[in-house]
Design an enzyme around this catalytic site. Sequence first.
Site, mmCIF file in Angstrom:
data_model
loop_
_atom_site.group_PDB
_atom_site.id
_atom_site.type_symbol
_atom_site.label_atom_id
_atom_site.label_comp_id
_atom_site.label_asym_id
_atom_site.label_seq_id
_atom_site.Cartn_x
_atom_site.Cartn_y
_atom_site.Cartn_z
ATOM 1 N N ALA A 156 -99.972 83.161 -32.708
ATOM 2 C CA ALA A 156 -99.911 81.951 -31.881
ATOM 3 C C ALA A 156 -100.346 81.838 -33.434
ATOM 4 C CB ALA A 156 -99.406 81.101 -31.545
ATOM 5 N N GLU A 199 -73.549 100.232 -14.726
ATOM 6 C CA GLU A 199 -72.452 101.830 -13.696
ATOM 7 C C GLU A 199 -72.727 100.693 -13.138
ATOM 8 O OE1 GLU A 199 -75.383 102.634 -15.789
ATOM 9 O OE2 GLU A 199 -75.160 104.635 -16.123
#
Lengths: 356, 356
Positions: free
Chosen positions: A167, A63
């Site tokens: 990873a 907004e």
Amino acid sequence: MITSPQHRAALPAAEDTAMREALAAALHGPRGANPLVGAVILDAEGRVLVTGHHRGAGTRHAEADALAQAREQGIDVTGGTIVVTLEPCNHQGRTGPCAQAIIDAGLARVVYAIDDPHDPAAGGATTLREAGIDVESGLHAEDATALNARWLRGVVERRPFVTLHIAQTLDGRIAAEDGTSQWISGPQSLAHNHGIRGRIDAILVGSGTVAIDDPRLTARTPDGELSAHQPVRAVMGLSPVPDGAALIGTDGRFMHLVTRDPREALGLLFESGVRHVMVEGGSRIIGAFLAAGLVDELVLYQAPTLLGSGKNSVGGLGIGTLADAQAWAWDHSDGGAVRHLGRDLLLHLQPAAPAQ
Amino acid sequence: MITSPQHRAALPAAEDTAMREALAAALHGPRGANPLVGAVILDAEGRVLVTGHHRGAGTRHAEADALAQAREQGIDVTGGTIVVTLEPCNHQGRTGPCAQAIIDAGLARVVYAIDDPHDPAAGGATTLREAGIDVESGLHAEDATALNARWLRGVVERRPFVTLHIAQTLDGRIAAEDGTSQWISGPQSLAHNHGIRGRIDAILVGSGTVAIDDPRLTARTPDGELSAHQPVRAVMGLSPVPDGAALIGTDGRFMHLVTRDPREALGLLFESGVRHVMVEGGSRIIGAFLAAGLVDELVLYQAPTLLGSGKNSVGGLGIGTLADAQAWAWDHSDGGAVRHLGRDLLLHLQPAAPAQ
């Protein structure tokens, strides 16, 4: 400037279109702990004036973004309607309450899709109505709920959104036989991971990882400089954290969560204000979060290497047969499901069924 | 029709351009056991008449492809030059000798990049020269060698080209704790794999896989029908193959290689005419081929699932520390390095350094 707001008639077709546009705009925001919100301001005839969206933690709400654009472009929104995917907030957060900003801007009508789940009584709708603004809710509520399923779940369950970072090699190893693990992934993957660190609230590792790797867990730029935003560095586990551990640091942004239960750890983090945490390892912690169904997003850096031995990325799920394998789904949002990062591949997934 | 060939002067610039075009055309052929070859036919003034390339085992060679195109289009190539990336063959293989086809077509000059490595004395150049054709070799030899590095290595080492097939979970498992592994990958991945089976010479598995899974190892179409071409089904290992094993079949295309040494197994396959073999598992065989540096291509089907236990895809590489991890490189040829196949991801890699 405070103008006197006036009631305005609904323009169903224009508002319906505007809500679809707001939902689409919301998707431009970053996925993670913050809700995806979009907002469209219409003039009294139902014409679109501006479209805004939320750009992530600490930035303007949708907004406020739309109102700021209108101001910057010199557009008068007085007597208009704002169509927004989530109930305007009423709290003085990092960016000020949106309900008051809407009143101040002289808008006449607010149409939103779903209530703010935090605390219905404290939502902005009441404030707006008390200021004489026409308020309607529920337009495209189903789509708006789907859009923020992950955020809504966290709010309802009072736990942070959980990103799991792995990873690994092609054959799913996160460390070689001798324990070496730095670095399985290449510099581009490390930079990408530090980018995530720079926009989340906390990083969580197990006490075993602290003992073995002694990581700093800071967010750093590719130059090695500390990033402007630093996540809380959290360790979970019953073992004490050694006095000299690197991640303790000197900035007070260190927490030891004395528990082995992932749900309890998340509860403690949530209480201290953490809304998005990245779990970095080791494999026991990874397994515990996955087994508990507490991972909302999987970020997997896959190096094009093979080890053939060493530590497996994931263990301890308690799965005995293939039919019970955990199902994940490719997450095409936020940069895509699959991406080359230097020589590595980045895989981005979400639970195939919502996490429990 | 045999015309009398006449010597023709070299047109260096046109032939240089034609060789580059032939090298580019060669890349349209399928990667695998067969060489990538391209051919361009020029007229007496050096203008391009047609471009051809080799389309895989059992199909026309590049020279035959170019000549066939000329015939189909009613183009007279008499007195012209053929520029080809590999010495024209002289043997009556599945498609007839190219040297004779060139003589028959009345071409006056042949320019090729590299010699046929099989047996220099048996190459087509001698035949062509004896027929009075002007022959030159060595143009862009370096590029042509790079183009076929994998094929040349196999020929020189007298072993088949080796494709390794792995179907694994995100965490690198090829079977659950109870041994279940059918099917880790989805129907599109299985169909893709059967497509490869339908164009290679042999599939190789370990005797352990036969004992556990009793696979048929046939190439099938998505309807479940047998494909036109069926690879040899080879088992390696010292254990006898049970009489009722499904892969023995009734077509005589079954081999038991009584060895645990991957290099010896490949030698036996090569002697029986196999030029492209796909190693399908299990993990001990996979590890043995990888450890020996005998894998030329890795085709990895990655399902978006997690098991957290069970059998690792790769074992026994004898790697103790991360610095010694095997490096692979994304192979962007032949459909790309990374591809969605239904819910699975297909990863396509080649050794970062040439296999030994």
